[in-house]
Design an enzyme around this catalytic site. Structure first.
Site, mmCIF file in Angstrom:
data_model
loop_
_atom_site.group_PDB
_atom_site.id
_atom_site.type_symbol
_atom_site.label_atom_id
_atom_site.label_comp_id
_atom_site.label_asym_id
_atom_site.label_seq_id
_atom_site.Cartn_x
_atom_site.Cartn_y
_atom_site.Cartn_z
ATOM 1 N N ASP A 204 17.397 -32.648 -10.108
ATOM 2 C CA ASP A 204 17.516 -33.324 -8.823
ATOM 3 C C ASP A 204 18.961 -33.286 -8.324
ATOM 4 O O ASP A 204 19.897 -33.548 -9.087
ATOM 5 C CB ASP A 204 17.062 -34.784 -9.003
ATOM 6 C CG ASP A 204 16.903 -35.510 -7.687
ATOM 7 O OD1 ASP A 204 16.127 -35.035 -6.849
ATOM 8 O OD2 ASP A 204 17.560 -36.557 -7.497
ATOM 9 N N GLU A 245 19.201 -23.262 -27.338
ATOM 10 C CA GLU A 245 18.990 -23.630 -28.744
ATOM 11 C C GLU A 245 17.515 -23.777 -29.086
ATOM 12 O O GLU A 245 17.132 -23.801 -30.242
ATOM 13 C CB GLU A 245 19.636 -24.987 -29.023
ATOM 14 C CG GLU A 245 21.110 -24.936 -29.282
ATOM 15 C CD GLU A 245 21.614 -26.361 -29.481
ATOM 16 O OE1 GLU A 245 20.892 -27.190 -30.092
ATOM 17 O OE2 GLU A 245 22.728 -26.641 -29.008
#
Ligand code: GLC
Ligand code: MG
Length: 518
Positions: A204, A245
């Site tokens: 956002d 990751e």
């Protein structure tokens, strides 16, 4: 999808505005269990992913974009367990799930803001937000002249006399991203949801996090100059590493309103985010020349950073596109044509709930309006694109929830024509068109390559080829227009099939078509 590409690169992603999608418990507000129940509908529609707007603990003053606890589900929408079951159901159906993250501001009910108020001026707690003394003799003037996006000053004064910055509603204090503690907290929030198994994030106000550090007055008020600062990209370099990751090509898409396709493309450099919404496409009026301009500038900007384009026509913040394109039968014909055009393009497409039903903007009566943009600024606000979806039946609530409980925004009676159940039986419906379109896109664009070549075409039209498999033409003019010579067999049209006139194949106005290359 091509072999070996990340799932998001050519994904069709369906935006679920959680309050308005499906209500499982009859309180008139959509919820997690409602989404879970309706996921098979989305699987049949043929979407690859969903983006779900904020469902976190929140006083709902900006309908969830005011987050009080980033690690829980608001009781209005269910529980964390309901979220987990919805996610598991989506994954069973082969649908990826993107959740919203709101890093620009918290709710004023967030624990951090409460402790900032309690701790007082000069405290480390206040350093997590943007608190300043006011101007004028008694500090009764705001610290600068910035305005809230929703209207009025961007500052609110607290009891001890200091002011805090809120670029949106006063219930949404802006975080201070110059403070490393804020970045660390958001790393932990991202990991919380990644560990639960989400496939990505919609960010956002991604361009807004870092404000001009001096908070100087703006000489000219052009909305974006205090935002989209170069340092915001360091935030996304860090997020890139976090996403990398995890397995499964986790991704993030930026809601970055910028001044140009180049500025938008900076968010998707190789070490930053995977996608950014292409609002330049959304804001283009119904005009072949404008579509052409956005198309070429987008592809050029995205090409420079080796990124993936995205395409979007509507979301929960803007007037629905059939209405923007003129409304009525014309608006709907253009909406079909715009969808067919966008689905021919390489990259990923975002579809806003209800656009597959041909919903238009609703004129919500003033007494029902809830958007802070209306409350603060007196603008009509965004409620008109957020009216709950009609699923079935002949009268509100149109199967939005069980029983006869009315939804949180009233639905127009005419929506009986547009209910999902009704459209599924009508091969001419917008829903039938979207289902066919998503199926055709999957088969016809697979493996054809991503190169887009603009073709010479009649005035008022846009034509291009995609890879070696598709030619697309859209006619925004007022007369039937000649199909370019590069176009072979007609594959699909958004409206009337082609007409033969004066010795040439012609495409009707407000229509788009796909062809095999000649
Ligand atoms: C984004 C959201 C919008 C919200 C605003 C403040 O623009 O899409 O709905 O009001 O941010 O969070
Ligand atoms: Mg409910």
């Amino acid at each position: 999808m091509q072999i070996n590409e990340p799932w998001w690169r050519h994904a069709v992603c369906y935006q679920i505005y959680v309050r308005s999608f499906a209500d499982s418990d009859g309180d008139g507000v959509g919820d997690m269990a409602g989404i879970a129940q309706r996921l098979p509908y989305l699987a049949d529609l043929g979407v690859d992913a969903v983006w779900i707007t904020p469902f976190y603990t929140s006083p709902q003053l900006d309908h969830g974009y005011d987050v009080a606890d980033y690690r829980d589900v608001d009781p209005l929408f269910g529980t964390l367990e309901d979220f987990d079951s919805m996610l598991a159901r989506a994954h069973e159906l082969g649908i990826k799930v993107i959740v919203d993250v709101v890093p620009n501001h918290t709710s004023f009910e967030h624990a951090w803001f409460k402790s900032a108020l309690a701790a007082g001026p000069g405290s480390p707690e206040r350093e997590r937000y943007v608190f300043r003394d006011g101007r004028g003799r008694d500090g009764s003037q705001p610290p600068n002249n910035w305005k809230s996006v929703f209207g009025g000053a961007a500052w609110t004064r607290v009891e001890d006399g200091q002011w805090y910055l809120h670029m949106f509603d006063s219930s949404q204090p802006d975080l201070n991203w110059w403070n490393p503690e804020v970045g660390d907290e958001f790393e932990s929030i991202l990991r919380f949801w990644l560990d639960r198994g989400v496939d990505g994030f919609r960010i956002d106000v991604a361009h807004g996090l870092i404000k001009k550090q001096d908070l100087a007055d703006l000489a000219r008020y052009e909305g974006l100059v205090m935002w989209d600062q170069p340092e915001v990209h360091d935030v996304y370099r860090r997020w890139h590493k976090i996403l990398a990751e995890y397995d499964g090509d986790r991704m993030a898409v930026a809601e970055a309103w910028t001044d140009s396709p180049e500025a938008t493309a900076r968010y998707i450099r190789a070490d930053e985010l995977q996608q950014a919404f292409n609002f330049h496409w959304l804001t283009a009026p119904w005009s072949a020349a404008e579509f052409r301009k956005v198309l070429s500038s987008t592809l050029e900007a995205v090409g420079l950073v080796d990124g993936t384009p995205t395409w979007v026509l509507s979301n929960h913040d803007v007037v629905r596109h059939p209405t923007r394109y003129g409304g009525g039968a014309t608006g709907l014909a253009r909406a079909r044509a715009a969808a067919l055009t966008m689905m021919a393009l390489p990259g990923s497409v975002y579809v806003y709930q209800g656009e597959e039903l041909g919903l238009e903007q609703v004129d919500v009566a003033p007494e029902f309006r809830q958007d802070p943009e209306y409350r603060r600024g007196g603008k009509v606000g965004r409620d008109g694109c957020r009216v709950p979806i009609p699923w079935s039946g002949d009268a509100p609530p149109f199967g939005f929830g069980p029983g006869t409980a009315q939804p949180w925004l009233p639905q127009p009676a005419e929506w009986s024509e547009l209910a999902v159940e009704r459209q599924l039986k009508d091969p001419e419906s917008m829903l039938a068109f979207y289902r066919e379109l998503l199926t055709q896109r999957r088969t016809l664009t697979a493996g054809i390559g991503d190169e887009v070549r603009l073709l010479a075409s009649a005035p008022g039209t846009l034509a291009f080829s995609r890879g070696d498999g598709l030619v697309c033409m859209v006619n925004c003019g007022s007369r039937a227009a000649k199909v370019p010579t590069e176009a072979g067999e007609l594959l699909m049209s958004s409206g009337e099939p082609l007409v033969e006139a004066r010795g040439a194949r012609r495409l009707a106005p407000d229509t788009a078509a796909w062809f095999r290359p000649a």
